[in-house]
Write a protein that holds these residues in place. Structure first.
Motif, mmCIF file in Angstrom:
data_model
loop_
_atom_site.group_PDB
_atom_site.id
_atom_site.type_symbol
_atom_site.label_atom_id
_atom_site.label_comp_id
_atom_site.label_asym_id
_atom_site.label_seq_id
_atom_site.Cartn_x
_atom_site.Cartn_y
_atom_site.Cartn_z
ATOM 1 N N GLY A 155 50.374 33.562 29.258
ATOM 2 C CA GLY A 155 51.383 33.289 30.273
ATOM 3 C C GLY A 155 51.237 34.091 31.542
ATOM 4 N N ASN A 156 50.019 34.560 31.839
ATOM 5 C CA ASN A 156 49.734 35.335 33.057
ATOM 6 C C ASN A 156 50.526 36.634 33.123
ATOM 7 O OD1 ASN A 156 47.961 33.308 33.984
ATOM 8 N ND2 ASN A 156 49.668 32.166 34.870
ATOM 9 N N ALA A 157 50.768 37.231 31.968
ATOM 10 C CA ALA A 157 51.437 38.532 31.921
ATOM 11 C C ALA A 157 50.495 39.618 32.421
ATOM 12 C CB ALA A 157 51.879 38.841 30.489
ATOM 13 N N ILE A 158 51.055 40.623 33.083
ATOM 14 C CA ILE A 158 50.253 41.732 33.608
ATOM 15 C C ILE A 158 49.906 42.683 32.464
ATOM 16 C CG2 ILE A 158 50.190 43.653 35.233
ATOM 17 C CD1 ILE A 158 52.296 42.199 36.886
ATOM 18 N N TRP A 159 48.623 43.063 32.390
ATOM 19 C CA TRP A 159 48.205 44.026 31.377
ATOM 20 C C TRP A 159 48.802 45.396 31.678
ATOM 21 C CZ3 TRP A 159 46.152 42.775 26.902
ATOM 22 C CH2 TRP A 159 45.433 41.585 26.787
ATOM 23 N N ALA B 226 50.536 43.180 27.352
ATOM 24 C CA ALA B 226 50.658 42.397 28.570
ATOM 25 C C ALA B 226 52.133 42.299 28.900
ATOM 26 C CB ALA B 226 50.075 41.002 28.378
ATOM 27 N N LEU B 227 52.532 42.831 30.078
ATOM 28 C CA LEU B 227 53.932 42.852 30.459
ATOM 29 C C LEU B 227 54.240 41.717 31.407
ATOM 30 C CD1 LEU B 227 54.586 46.625 31.172
ATOM 31 C CD2 LEU B 227 55.133 45.371 29.124
ATOM 32 N N ALA B 228 55.365 41.081 31.222
ATOM 33 C CA ALA B 228 55.844 40.114 32.191
ATOM 34 C C ALA B 228 56.378 40.877 33.392
ATOM 35 C CB ALA B 228 56.922 39.246 31.566
#
Length: 513
Positions: free
Chosen positions: A108-112, A4-6
Motif C-alpha cells: 500500500g505504498n507505506a513508508i519504510w 512500513a509506516l503509513a
C-alpha cells in the motif's frame, strides 16, 4: 524491527531523547581481472542515516518530530501526554530537504521505517534519554533473515540523498518530491507492480517514481549504489533536464540510437560523478544455489575492443567514459584528457540548453551546451571527443561528427518526397532502425506519411514534447499531421521494426497544406 509506516499521525515537564541512527552499508565489488564480483558483507560498514525524519510517538500519535543531522544524530524535545500510550521512536526512510521517501509498493505504498520502544524508566527520565538505532543488513552468511533485513531502504535513501546533495552543493537546486519503491518482493519480471513485478530497477517517467529490485535469490539492488544513482539520474533528467530516449534494451557493444546512447551513458557517468566512485558495479543472483555475481565497468579505464567495440556517438560506454572524463580532475590524467569542468557547468548544461534544445537530446546537444559554459576549453573538449571516436561537435545537430550529423535530414521546403533505407535485424532503439527529419513550421497544417513493406512508426517532437505519432498498423503505412507554429522547429523520427536481417526501403512525404 523494520516496518512500513503509513502517513504519520499529527501531534508536565519538558523532556528529551537523543541518539544516533546508522545503517549497514555493504560494498558491491568487482574485479576486471577475474570478471567476478559480489556483495562484500564481511566489509560492511556503519554509515549515518542522514536528514531522516525521526518521530516520537505516544500510542498512535506523533508528539515530536525532528531530522537526523549529517552524522546521523537526532534530538527530540517533548512533553509527554498522560495515559495516552507508551513512547516509541520511529525513524522513517524519508528525508526532508530534498524530499525523498522510500515506500513499499507491495504494502500500500507505506513508508519504510525502523523503531524502538522506550522503557518505563527511560520514559520517566527528566535528565534526558539516549536511544540510538541501527539498521542491520540481515545477512546470516548464506541467506537473509527477513526479520533483520532493515538496512535496505535506508541504503537506497542515502545513495539518492548523496546524489541530490552533490548538485545542491554547487547550485541552488530545488528538487521535486521523489517517491522510491523498494520491496523484498520486487522481482525482475513484468506484471503488477503492486505485487512486486517491476521488470527491473527503473525510473518511471509516467509516474515520476523509481522502482528498485529487492528479491533475494533473484536480484537485489539496494547496495548497488551506482544502479540506484543511475535511476536517480533519470529522475533528474525528467524533472530538471530532459530525455528523449526511446528506452528499451541496451548493452555494451550495441550501436544505439544516439538518444538512448546518451541517456544510458549519462546515467552511468552521473552515478560515478556524484557518489563519487568511478567503478560501476551491478550485482545479481544466479544459479540454482542463488550465488551472487557482478558486472562492472570502470569510467577511468581506457576502452578495450571487447569493452567498447564500436566507440562513438552511438555507444553508451563511450558516452559514459567521455562524460566522466569531462568532469573529473587529477594528476594522472591521460594526454587526451585535459578537461575538468566540474559539476556546476554540468548542471548548467543539463538544466539549460539540454532541456530546451530543438534537436533530440544526444551527446551532440550536451556537448554544444557544455561548450557554451564559461571557462570551458572547446579545443580540449574536442581532443577528448576524438579519443572516443567522436568528431569536434559544433552544434546541437551533431555537425562535426560524420555519423551524428546525418541522423538529421533537413527538409528545406514543402512538399518533400524522398526515400530512406533502414537496416533490419536490430532492435527498434538502435541507430540502424532510426532516422530523423527536421522541418520548420509555416503556420499551416503539415502532414508526414511513410510507406514500407515492413512495420514502421512515426513520432513528432517539438523541444522534446511528443506532439503526435503513428504506429497503428504493421502494414508499413503511417501518417501524422498537425497545425504548425510559424518558424517553430520540429523533428520527425522514423523508426523501423523489421526483425530479419537486411536493408529495407521506406518512402516518406512531408506536405503542407
Amino acid at each position: 524491527m523494520l516496518a512500513a509506516l503509513a502517513a504519520g499521525c499529527p501531534g508536565g515537564d519538558q523532556r528529551s531523547i537523543s541518539g544516533k541512527v546508522t545503517y549497514d552499508f555493504v560494498p558491491a565489488t568487482y574485479s576486471a581481472t577475474t570478471g567476478t564480483g559480489t556483495l562484500a558483507f564481511a566489509q560492511a560498514s556503519k554509515r549515518p542515516v542522514r536528514n531522516a525524519v525521526v518521530q516520537l510517538r505516544q500510542g498512535s500519535g506523533v508528539i515530536a518530530t525532528t531530522n537526523t543531522d549529517e552524522q546521523g544524530n537526532y534530538r527530540l524535545v517533548y512533553i509527554p501526554e498522560d495515559d495516552s500510550g507508551e513512547l516509541s521512536v520511529q525513524v522513517l526512510a524519508k528525508t526532508s530537504s530534498p524530499q525523498i521517501q522510500v515506500e513499499d509498493n507491495t504494502d500500500g505504498n507505506a513508508i519504510w521505517a525502523m523503531g524502538a520502544k522506550l522503557s518505563g524508566t527511560d520514559a520517566e527520565s527528566e535528565s534526558g534519554t539516549t536511544l540510538s538505532l541501527h539498521a542491520g543488513h540481515g545477512w546470516t552468511g548464506s541467506a537473509y533473515d527477513a526479520t533483520r533485513r532493515v538496512a535496505a531502504p535506508f541504503a537506497v535513501l542515502d545513495s539518492m540523498y548523496t546524489a541530490a546533495k552533490a548538485f545542491m552543493a554547487v547550485r541552488p537546486v530545488s528538487f521535486p518530491a521523489l517517491k522510491v519503491n523498494w520491496s523484498p518482493d520486487n522481482v525482475p519480471q513484468g506484471g503488477d507492480k503492486a505485487s512486486g513485478f517491476i521488470s527491473t530497477s527503473h525510473f518511471s517517467p509516467a509516474e515520476n517514481e523509481i522502482y528498485i529490485l529487492g528479491k533475494a535469490g533473484a536480484d537485489t539492488d539496494e547496495f548497488d549504489s551506482h544502479v540506484i544513482v543511475h535511476e536517480w539520474g533519470h529522475y533528474f533528467e525528467n524533472n530538471l533536464s530532459r530525455s528523449d530516449s526511446p528506452g528499451g534494451p541496451h548493452g555494451r557493444g550495441d550501436v544505439l540510437d544516439p538518444r538512448i546512447a546518451f541517456g544510458e551513458g549519462y546515467g552511468n557517468a552521473i552515478a560515478a560523478i556524484l557518489l563519487p566512485e568511478s567503478l560501476y558495479v551491478d550485482t545479481v543472483w544466479s544459479g540454482s544455489g542463488g550465488s551472487l555475481t557482478a558486472f562492472g565497468i570502470d569510467a577511468e579505464t581506457e576502452p578495450l575492443d571487447t569493452d567498447d567495440p564500436t566507440p562513438g556517438v552511438f555507444s553508451e560506454a563511450s558516452v559514459h567514459r567521455l562524460l566522466y572524463d569531462l568532469y573529473d580532475s587529477g594528476t594522472n590524467e591521460s594526454s587526451y584528457d585535459k578537461v575538468s569542468v566540474g559539476l556546476g557547468p554540468f548542471y548548467d548544461a543539463l538544466a539549460g540548453l539540454q532541456k530546451t534544445t530543438p534537436s533530440m537530446t544526444t551527446i551532440a546537444s550536451f556537448i554544444t551546451a557544455l561548450k557554451e559554459q564559461p571557462g570551458v576549453d572547446s579545443a580540449a573538449v574536442n581532443t577528448l571527443l576524438s579519443r572516443y571516436n567522436i568528431g569536434p561537435i559544433t552544434s546541437i545537430w551533431g555537425e562535426g561528427d560524420s555519423r551524428m550529423f546525418p541522423m538529421y535530414f533537413s527538409v528545406g521546403s514543402y512538399p518533400y518526397n524522398g526515400t530512406l533505407t533502414l537496416d533490419g535485424g536490430y532492435e527498434y532503439n538502435t541507430w540502424y532502425q532510426n532516422q530523423y527529419y527536421v522541418f520548420v513550421g509555416n503556420g499551416s497544417r503539415v502532414t508526414a506519411s511513410v510507406n514500407s513493406t515492413y512495420d514502421v512508426a512515426l513520432t513528432l517532437y517539438q523541444q522534446g514534447d511528443v506532439l503526435g505519432g503513428s504506429d497503428k498498423t504493421t502494414s508499413g503505412t503511417e501518417s501524422v499531421s498537425l497545425t504548425t507554429q510559424n518558424n517553430a522547429i520540429y523533428v520527425l523520427v522514423v523508426t523501423g521494426f523489421k526483425e530479419t536481417d537486411g536493408g529495407y526501403g521506406i518512402s516518406i512525404s512531408i506536405t503542407s497544406p
